[in-house]
Design an enzyme around this catalytic site. Sequence first.
Site, PDB file in Angstrom:
ATOM      1  N   GLY A  20      -7.722   9.541   9.381  1.00 48.20           N
ATOM      2  CA  GLY A  20      -8.026   9.638  10.809  1.00 48.20           C
ATOM      3  C   GLY A  20      -9.032  10.714  11.169  1.00 48.20           C
ATOM      4  CE  LYS A  32      -3.331   2.575   2.680  1.00 46.63           C
ATOM      5  NZ  LYS A  32      -3.719   2.885   4.066  1.00 46.63           N
ATOM      6  CB  THR A  82      -8.817   5.916  12.845  1.00 50.40           C
ATOM      7  OG1 THR A  82      -7.459   5.959  12.411  1.00 50.40           O
ATOM      8  CG2 THR A  82      -8.983   6.780  14.076  1.00 50.40           C
ATOM      9  CB  ALA A 112      -8.111   8.108   4.303  1.00 46.87           C
ATOM     10  N   GLY A 113     -10.779   8.414   6.129  1.00 52.50           N
ATOM     11  CA  GLY A 113     -11.878   9.324   6.382  1.00 52.50           C
ATOM     12  C   GLY A 113     -13.153   8.669   6.883  1.00 52.50           C
TER      13      GLY A 113
END
Lengths: 256, 67
Positions: free
Chosen positions: A158, A97, A207, A184-185
């Site tokens: 995050g 990644k 997260t 992400a997000g």
Amino acid sequence: MTDPLTIAGASLSSRLIVGTARYPNQQVMLDCLEASGAELVTASIRRISLEGYAESLVDVLGGRYRLLPNTAGCVTARDAILTAELAREALETNWVKLELIGDRELLYPDVEQLVHAADELVRKGFTVLPYCNEDPVTCQKLADVGCAAVMPLGSLIGSGMGIANPTAIELICSRSPVPVVLDAGIGTASDAAFAMELGCDAVMVDTAIAQSRDPRRMAAAMRAAVEAGRLARLAGRIPKRRFAEPSSPQLGLVGS
Amino acid sequence: MRLKVNGVEEELAVTTVSELLAYRGVDPVARFVAVAVNGSVVRRFEWPSKPLGPGDDVEIVRPFSGG
């Protein structure tokens, strides 16, 4: 009904990719990975410290998952490429990644270096999954240099802000020649379902599970959300309308 | 000789990658460890023979939790 995700010829039973960081403790992490149903989980590559952690992450995972090492934190193509090569040596996988960060506060990708590093890693035989901007042109360039998938961001890493630009994500999904993994997000389960409804092939979450109040429950919620979103995408949503359309029959109305 | 190991310069009396790993307490047969010298990965089978010279920049890494 089986609906596997195929990346670079590998068939994955789950469309949820889960991170291994930021959990309250190791047992919670293991329980969450189990509850998420994920087959592919991410890891970072870091310097060995003298204080040391006796048990390595890989030993803890016990061979139950396919590992996707990342180049998180790298700010130059050179460091990202070396990190990928070290990951390949340490984990015996050519999957990576690829993360190339252009701003330490925003953790936003550095597109120029990202495309360059992706190109070089593909030439070196890597299966590259780049974390990238939610930008159809960037995603196309990454596919053109041979990336196995693209991982556009929903919002900042995050941040839990969800999918800030769903139109762009939908556009990317409709045009991408390679699988699209929303990365992400993600803040909660509905964000993951939304990503799948927009046409993403998979969702990457860390997260949002690890830092939730009850990570085990959130892992199960993400699993259900990704499955629900995928089913809804395949089923095809109804068009949006400006006015109401009654669902009960109009004929035979009492009193008419 | 002076080596840079994981970003820290130190004076070390080691001549190969294997000796450095032993000195740092890294089990030479431990899996999931990788080494680079001056920006190039040194494959596991090369550890015993790979010489280290003054000023070499060594990275010793392993997988860690990540997102």
